[in-house]
Design an enzyme around this catalytic site. Structure first.
Site, PDB file in Angstrom:
ATOM      1  N   ASP A  45      37.589  14.305  25.661  1.00 27.45           N
ATOM      2  CA  ASP A  45      36.865  13.968  24.437  1.00 27.45           C
ATOM      3  C   ASP A  45      36.577  12.477  24.422  1.00 27.45           C
ATOM      4  OD1 ASP A  45      35.654  14.319  22.005  1.00 27.45           O
ATOM      5  OD2 ASP A  45      37.460  14.971  20.938  1.00 27.45           O
ATOM      6  N   GLU A  65      39.578  18.426  16.996  1.00 28.51           N
ATOM      7  CA  GLU A  65      39.822  17.657  18.221  1.00 28.51           C
ATOM      8  C   GLU A  65      41.304  17.331  18.385  1.00 28.51           C
ATOM      9  OE1 GLU A  65      35.426  15.481  18.330  1.00 28.51           O
ATOM     10  OE2 GLU A  65      37.151  14.463  17.426  1.00 28.51           O
TER      11      GLU A  65
END
Length: 225
Positions: A85, A107
């Site tokens: 990410d 996330e």
């Protein structure tokens, strides 16, 4: 200072370097944002066998699926081998601010479930110390009370909803908290203690395994945890 084209090229370089870390048969968490947008085609080009992906946002899921990557619901997989990410801010000690795209709660869940969490970025995301705003995901119920509690976290504090119809992938509201802070761990704990806050964009170094940061002429990899 890098212009937009240079910054985009560095994002691509970091993403392509991280794509090389992915192996056949992995269970992979895919983040959200402009740097991850470069990761997806780099993964598709590698034509890895038996790769199983989890996406942190509908946008990432759609883009990955269009490229032929196998995306599954996260209720099918209980753990991941690797998650990749981006980040909005990266401090020298490995603390991050994430959430520019509003998917920071998902996330964080994906990062915590992964054996390795690799953060990809251009070098413009490095900062000497983290600063506001810090994104937060909020319940709609009791919203004004929650915003007031967030604003009271520090002198001159403000908590502002993002304009328009900004929402998290799970339909919650997204706000940005602007309050001065020196200790991200302390602020993270205080945010976690406010009812109505679903989650925030402060990521501790304990979540991060490795940084892959692209400069003008090289990609630097550094191990955090």
């Amino acid at each position: 200072m890098a212009n937009a084209a240079d910054t985009d090229a560095r994002k691509r370089a970091a993403a392509e370097a991280a794509a090389e870390l992915v192996e056949d048969g992995m269970r992979l968490g895919l983040g959200t944002g402009t740097t991850v947008a470069h990761l997806l085609p780099a993964l598709a080009d590698r034509r890895l066998r038996d790769l199983r992906c989890v996406a942190t946002s509908p946008e990432t899921e759609r883009a990955a699926s269009e490229l032929g990557l196998a995306v599954e619901p996260f209720d099918v997989l209980s753990e991941l081998d690797l998650a990749i990410d981006g980040a909005d801010q990266i401090a020298p000690d490995g603390w991050l601010v994430k959430g520019g795209g509003g998917a920071h709660v998902r996330e964080k869940v994906v990062a915590a479930a992964a054996a390795r969490f690799v953060v990809i970025a251009d070098d413009g995301k490095r900062v000497q110390r983290l600063g506001p705003p810090v994104p937060v995901e909020l319940l709609g119920f009791g919203l004004e009370a929650t915003l007031a509690a967030l604003a009271a976290l520090g002198p001159g504090g403000r908590a502002r909803l993002r304009p328009g119809t900004a929402a998290s992938p799970d339909g919650n509201l997204i706000a940005d908290v602007e309050v001065p802070f020196d200790d991200p761990a302390e602020l993270a704990a205080r945010l976690d203690g406010i009812p109505g806050v679903v989650g925030h964009g402060l990521f501790a170094p304990s979540l991060v395994t490795e940084l892959v940061v692209a400069r003008a002429d090289e990609v630097e990899r550094s191990v955090i945890g």
